[in-house]
Design a protein around this motif. Structure first.
Motif, PDB file in Angstrom:
ATOM      1  N   ALA A 113       0.805  -1.224   0.000  1.00 48.15           N
ATOM      2  CA  ALA A 113       0.000   0.000   0.000  1.00 48.15           C
ATOM      3  C   ALA A 113       0.837   1.272   0.000  1.00 48.15           C
ATOM      4  CB  ALA A 113      -0.940   0.003   1.202  1.00 48.15           C
ATOM      5  N   ASP A 141      -1.833  -7.648   0.269  1.00 43.70           N
ATOM      6  CA  ASP A 141      -2.135  -6.323   0.811  1.00 43.70           C
ATOM      7  C   ASP A 141      -2.942  -5.479  -0.158  1.00 43.70           C
ATOM      8  OD1 ASP A 141      -2.255  -4.334   2.732  1.00 43.70           O
ATOM      9  OD2 ASP A 141      -0.343  -3.457   2.151  1.00 43.70           O
ATOM     10  N   ILE A 142      -2.397  -5.215  -1.351  1.00 45.06           N
ATOM     11  CA  ILE A 142      -3.104  -4.419  -2.352  1.00 45.06           C
ATOM     12  C   ILE A 142      -2.454  -4.722  -3.698  1.00 45.06           C
ATOM     13  CG2 ILE A 142      -1.642  -2.335  -2.317  1.00 45.06           C
ATOM     14  CD1 ILE A 142      -4.340  -0.721  -2.159  1.00 45.06           C
ATOM     15  N   GLY A 148      -2.244   2.925  -2.051  1.00 50.48           N
ATOM     16  CA  GLY A 148      -3.125   2.499  -0.976  1.00 50.48           C
ATOM     17  C   GLY A 148      -3.907   3.622  -0.332  1.00 50.48           C
ATOM     18  N   THR A 165      -5.583  -8.606   2.564  1.00 47.55           N
ATOM     19  CA  THR A 165      -4.980  -7.483   3.272  1.00 47.55           C
ATOM     20  C   THR A 165      -5.046  -7.761   4.769  1.00 47.55           C
ATOM     21  OG1 THR A 165      -4.863  -5.071   3.382  1.00 47.55           O
ATOM     22  CG2 THR A 165      -7.060  -6.049   3.480  1.00 47.55           C
ATOM     23  N   LYS A 170      -7.654  -0.618   3.200  1.00 45.11           N
ATOM     24  CA  LYS A 170      -7.088   0.695   2.938  1.00 45.11           C
ATOM     25  C   LYS A 170      -8.017   1.463   1.995  1.00 45.11           C
ATOM     26  CE  LYS A 170      -3.596  -1.774   4.555  1.00 45.11           C
ATOM     27  NZ  LYS A 170      -3.859  -3.156   5.028  1.00 45.11           N
ATOM     28  N   HIS A 173      -8.457   0.137  -1.520  1.00 42.02           N
ATOM     29  CA  HIS A 173      -9.319  -1.005  -1.804  1.00 42.02           C
ATOM     30  C   HIS A 173     -10.721  -0.564  -2.188  1.00 42.02           C
ATOM     31  CE1 HIS A 173      -6.488  -3.213   1.112  1.00 42.02           C
ATOM     32  NE2 HIS A 173      -6.264  -3.705  -0.090  1.00 42.02           N
TER      33      HIS A 173
END
Length: 476
Positions: A113, A141-142, A148, A165, A170, A173
């Motif tokens: 992110a 996570d992303i 992010g 994630t 975040k 997302h």
């Protein structure tokens, strides 16, 4: 996420354990969805790559054929990422599109992110190749390439079918365009204590009932129609449908009474509509002032179908002058495009502005991502600002912001914005504060539209709302 990690470590949670838990969560989610198959793990040079090394090791131990590619040199890794690279007994191939040959699943652990610059070089080529080959991809996570904090795509972003994630989602997302490539988002518990939130004091939220439900204005046993508020919808003389949609929405969400204030010559049209909606003639700011001299009329919506005219501008200023909660939509925003400061200076009480992107540009002209722009507009105007769209963002002048993503694409049809404005009016009339009212209305609007589904037109939203409210009332 980096701040949450740092605070968790300071409270005694070993960072190596956090990385092990993150990689384990990724491997577990993959094993739940797929049978063993050739998988390529793309690892970056930081902690995101460290998570990838953990996932690669665990999948390999579970019998999956794993190929791992690393961006950069293995001996240049530092900290926990270096430790987990050392635990990986397989090869770490250079990052290149050839590592995708023969794989049936990709794990994207290139960048997390905190990515701050566009993808380039081998990372860009590999991400583009994953997308071009339509390979199933799980992002750690992303998706790599998504900022992010803003949801902006930096050059390109991998298209994931699943993103795992940690701790909390975040903004990236939820906000478009980055929210699209994320696919299904799973939030894994990796051992970061909930108490971390008390130290971070987040100001950005995913809009959901948890954010405002304990302040929702359910009617009480002793309630009467006057206790539930009296909203006023300022309607136009020609485009009457917008005010009728808004007034029905305000009543359906709970306002005890709703009056449409519009030119007398339009009375026949308005009176032929819903019999529970009141009508009072008000063709200009002076007549509106007389109507609003009744203190029981405690919230005002102006803009839907009002027309872009000097009359609309003066009526808007008159509504704001009262200091009562106001919702300004559509034409009530556009009429101030040449002098927005005169609008901002007139805001004397709780106020919600509901621009779409075009109206926002005309009124504020601020550039940047949607979250930044909503906060900037709220600070500048002193009002709660709701920027409509697939990723509706609501921002308060105090810095709080919420992102709504539960609205289906069927909302892209005429009149749905009028219904949203009516929901906000109805909640303001019942005593919710501006930020809560905007958040609750946005969520209810999306939930009702999703409940109805394909074939939705604006009129269906208020009709479907009771089902959503019944479910909402059952929530613990």
């Amino acid at each position: 996420m980096a701040e949450a990690d740092k605070i968790a470590v300071a409270t005694g949670v070993p960072s190596l354990e956090l990385m092990e838990a993150a990689g384990t969560a990724v491997a577990d989610e993959i094993c739940r969805r797929w049978q063993p198959r050739p998988v390529t793990v793309l690892c970056g040079p930081g902690n995101n790559g460290g998570d990838g090394f953990v996932a690669a090791r665990l999948l390999s131990e579970a019998g999956w054929p794993v190929k791992l590619a690393l961006s950069g040199e293995r001996d240049r890794l530092r900290g926990d990422a270096a430790v987990n690279a050392g635990r990986w007994t397989g090869a770490a191939e250079p990052l290149d599109v050839n590592v995708l040959d023969g794989c049936e699943l990709v794990i994207d652990a290139l960048f997390g992110a905190g990515l701050a610059r566009p993808l380039s070089g081998a990372a860009l080529k590999v991400v583009e190749a994953v997308n071009e080959r339509s390979l199933p991809c799980v992002a750690v996570d992303i998706p790599s390439g998504v900022d992010g904090n803003s949801g902006q795509v930096l050059g390109a972003a991998v298209h994931a079918c699943l993103t795992v994630t940690f701790f909390r989602r975040k903004p990236g997302h939820l906000l478009f365009p980055g929210g699209g490539p994320a696919g299904e988002v799973v939030v894994a518990d990796i051992g970061i204590p909930e108490s971390v939130l008390l130290k971070i004091k987040p100001l950005t939220f995913a809009n959901a009932p948890l954010l405002w439900l304990d302040r929702y204005p359910w009617p009480e046993a002793a309630s009467n129609k006057y206790a539930r508020g009296h909203g006023v919808v300022v309607g136009g003389g020609e485009m009457t449908g917008a005010a009728r949609l808004a007034s029905t929405a305000a009543r359906r969400v709970g306002a005890g009474l709703v009056t449409i204030a519009a030119p007398a010559e339009a009375m026949v049209v308005y009176a032929a509509g819903a019999p529970g909606t009141l009508f009072r003639p008000a063709a200009d700011d002076k007549e509106l002032a007389v109507l609003l001299s009744d203190p029981r009329k405690n919230a005002v919506l102006i803009g839907p179908g009002s027309g872009v005219s000097e009359t609309t501008r003066l009526m808007t200023l008159e509504a704001l002058r009262t200091g009562r909660p106001c919702v300004l939509d559509a034409d009530a925003l556009t009429v101030f495009q040449d002098d927005p400061q005169s609008l901002f200076s007139a805001i004397a009480g709780p106020c919600v502005l509901t621009p779409h992107e075009g109206e926002y540009a005309r009124l504020f002209g601020c550039s940047g991502d949607k979250l930044f722009r909503a906060r900037a507009a709220a600070r500048q105007s002193g009002a709660t600002v709701l920027i409509k769209g697939a990723d509706t963002v609501i921002a308060s002048p105090d810095g709080r912001a919420a992102i709504s993503v539960n609205g289906p694409p069927e909302l892209a049809t005429a009149g749905t914005g009028d219904v949203l404005a009516g929901f906000i009016l109805g909640l303001l009339a019942q005593g919710m504060d501006a930020f809560d009212a905007a958040c609750a209305a946005s969520w209810l609007h999306g939930a009702a539209a999703a409940q109805f589904g394909p074939g939705l037109i604006a009129e269906d939203i208020a009709k479907t709302l009771p089902t959503v409210l019944r479910d909402l009332k059952r929530m613990p």
